[in-house]
Write an enzyme that holds these catalytic residues in place. Structure first.
Site, PDB file in Angstrom:
ATOM      1  CG  ASN A  24      68.765  59.428  31.266  1.00 20.67           C
ATOM      2  OD1 ASN A  24      69.780  58.718  31.318  1.00 20.67           O
ATOM      3  ND2 ASN A  24      67.546  58.929  31.361  1.00 20.67           N
ATOM      4  CD  GLU A  78      66.929  51.502  31.428  1.00 20.36           C
ATOM      5  OE1 GLU A  78      66.186  51.885  30.485  1.00 20.36           O
ATOM      6  OE2 GLU A  78      67.477  52.265  32.221  1.00 20.36           O
ATOM      7  CB  CYS A 114      64.718  54.910  29.668  1.00 23.38           C
ATOM      8  SG  CYS A 114      66.412  55.316  29.232  1.00 23.38           S
ATOM      9  CD  GLU A 125      70.934  48.197  35.339  1.00 23.88           C
ATOM     10  OE1 GLU A 125      72.020  48.501  35.854  1.00 23.88           O
ATOM     11  OE2 GLU A 125      70.415  48.808  34.382  1.00 23.88           O
TER      12      GLU A 125
END
Length: 497
Positions: free
Chosen positions: A169, A267, A301, A478
């Protein structure tokens, strides 16, 4: 639009491809053909047609890439001064900016997103390398006071070879998000981009090599998750795995890494709420909620895929939101519509199945709810921006990640109920809060179980702010200085004097 962009877009629509696209692995500083000799097609979601092909990697290619990274770690990269690492990363940031238009156009073709969105991703990637370039020579330990007879200090070391499994994505910016801090910390890396979007990671490796990164420090191999990704995360020479993707695959990655006691950053998915209270700035909140779910065709996400709204403004808010959603245009990403294509036919089918099932059981589809095509060509993989109203807390549209331009609306009768609804899924990636009352906002931010909370602006923050999830959304962070933590290990040294 720049002349470079005009020329590249003209070339693509005239020929159906672009010249000089990478088609092989990048291992040990050079382009390498796959051991199997096989290739994978990569598709333009805006047309549904293949426009390039890349190497179909397997375990043999993985072994070569990891061996190159391990050798570079032990023989080359660990000897490079931190200030020189910083300079290389800064040159990489400059290289990304120099090649920004080509990178954005390739990302647009590979992923389906709009050209403006792809340009934003390229800017973000450049900023990531710039940010971590500034941190590379500032990773320092602590002095520990044990008394006059001892000297004790900590020293930060790179963990070693790192593996990066890149999602489809945000392929370019996510590759940079993990790679930049890994290189800043002194690690070497092997990247495996998603088979749907392999090109930008290969272009990034080339830019890094041109910036002076030694051979073997950054390696990119392409292929499927089963044939290339699985042997990469299971390789015993890999010291850390950074994975972005689905919960199911993340669990498998964690299991494979556990066999070698390899650390992981995960993640994963999200079902993030946008909590809209009655005292919000209605017009601003409508616009923000709109783009919180429909940016990148909802393939984010951390998208605000649930709207939790107080009952007193529910009707007006949803009506305004539906009117705005109906105004959004679909189209090929290079034509820069409001919303680009869904990245794969498989994902389009998944989104469509969720909405079709909802229609069959009588869910109120306020707007959208169907597939679409590029209006000029009649081609491509598209889904209309969709709003599904008044869903119960256990509805599968509320509990499961759809990963598309589909908003699930839930109604709350109080702030307290809104909080309960916000926390009532197995995910905990992000949340948005809309209110003029800062006390309500900060209390909700305190009590919502999510890795990041946005107040009166969805996706607020940037490269400097840590990003990651709770619960099934994963663990580890992150971006920001916290993003360096996964790639460093602390060694304590104590001497009696």
């Amino acid at each position: 639009m720049s002349r470079v962009a005009e020329a590249l877009i003209g070339e693509y629509f005239a020929s159906g491809t672009l010249a000089q696209l990478p088609s092989r692995h990048f291992i040990n500083g050079q382009w390498c053909s796959p051991a199997s000799g096989r290739q994978l097609e990569t598709f333009d979601p805006g047309t549904g047609r293949a426009f390039a092909a890349v190497a179909a990697g397997d375990a043999e290619d993985v072994e070569l890439a990891v061996a190159a990274a391990d050798k570079a770690m032990n023989e080359t990269w660990r000897k490079v001064l931190p200030v020189e690492r910083s300079r290389i990363l800064q040159r990489a940031a400059e290289g990304i900016r120099t090649n920004a238009e080509r990178l954005a156009i390739v990302e647009c073709l590979d992923n389906g997103k709009t050209l403006d969105e792809a340009r934003g991703d390229v800017r973000s990637a450049a900023r990531l390398f710039e940010y971590y370039a500034g941190a590379a020579d500032k990773l320092q330990g602590d002095s520990i006071p044990l008394g006059p007879d001892y000297v004790s200090f900590t020293h930060l070391e790179p963990v070693g070879v790192t593996a990066h499994i890149i999602p489809w994505n945000y392929p370019f910016s996510t590759a940079a998000r993990g790679l930049a801090p890994a290189l800043a910390a002194g690690c070497t890396a092997v990247l495996k981009p998603a088979e749907q979007t392999p090109l930008s990671a290969l272009l990034l490796a080339e830019i890094l090599h041109q910036a002076g990164l030694p051979a073997g420090v950054c390696n990119v191999l392409t292929g499927t998750g089963a044939e290339a990704g699985a042997p990469l995360v299971a390789n015993p020479k890999v010291c850390h795995v950074t994975f972005t993707g689905s919960v199911g695959t993340g669990s498998l990655v964690m299991q494979a890494a556990a066999r070698n006691i390899t650390s992981v950053t995960l993640e994963l998915g999200g079902k993030s709420p946008a909590v809209v209270l009655a005292d919000c700035d209605l017009e601003a909140a409508v616009e923000d909620v709109l783009w919180g779910i429909f940016s990148n065709a909802g393939q984010i996400c951390s998208a605000g895929s649930r709207l939790i709204i107080e009952r007193s403004i529910h009707g007006e808010f949803v009506e305004r939101l539906a009117l705005r959603a109906a105004q959004l245009t679909l189209g090929h990403g290079l034509k820069n519509p409001h919303i680009g294509a869904i990245t794969s036919l498989e994902q389009l089918n998944k989104i469509s199945a969720y909405v079709d099932e909802a229609k069959k059981r009588g869910v109120n589809v306020v707007v959208g709810g169907a597939r679409g095509v590029d209006p000029q060509s009649g081609e491509g993989w598209f889904f209309q921006p969709t709003v599904l109203d008044n869903l119960g807390p256990m509805d599968r549209l509320v509990q499961e990640e759809i990963f598309g331009p589909v908003l699930a609306v839930q109604v709350a009768d109080s702030v307290e109920e809104a909080l309960l609804l916000a926390n009532a899924t197995p995910f905990g990636l992000a949340a948005g809060i809309y209110t003029r009352d800062i006390t309500k906002a900060l209390r909700l931010a305190r009590d919502i179980d999510a890795g990041q909370v946005y107040i009166n602006e969805y996706f607020a923050g940037g490269v400097e702010t840590p990003f990651g999830g709770n619960k099934l959304s994963g663990f580890g962070r992150e971006k920001g200085l916290e993003g360096l933590g996964s790639y460093c290990r602390s060694k304590s040294v104590t001497a009696r004097i």
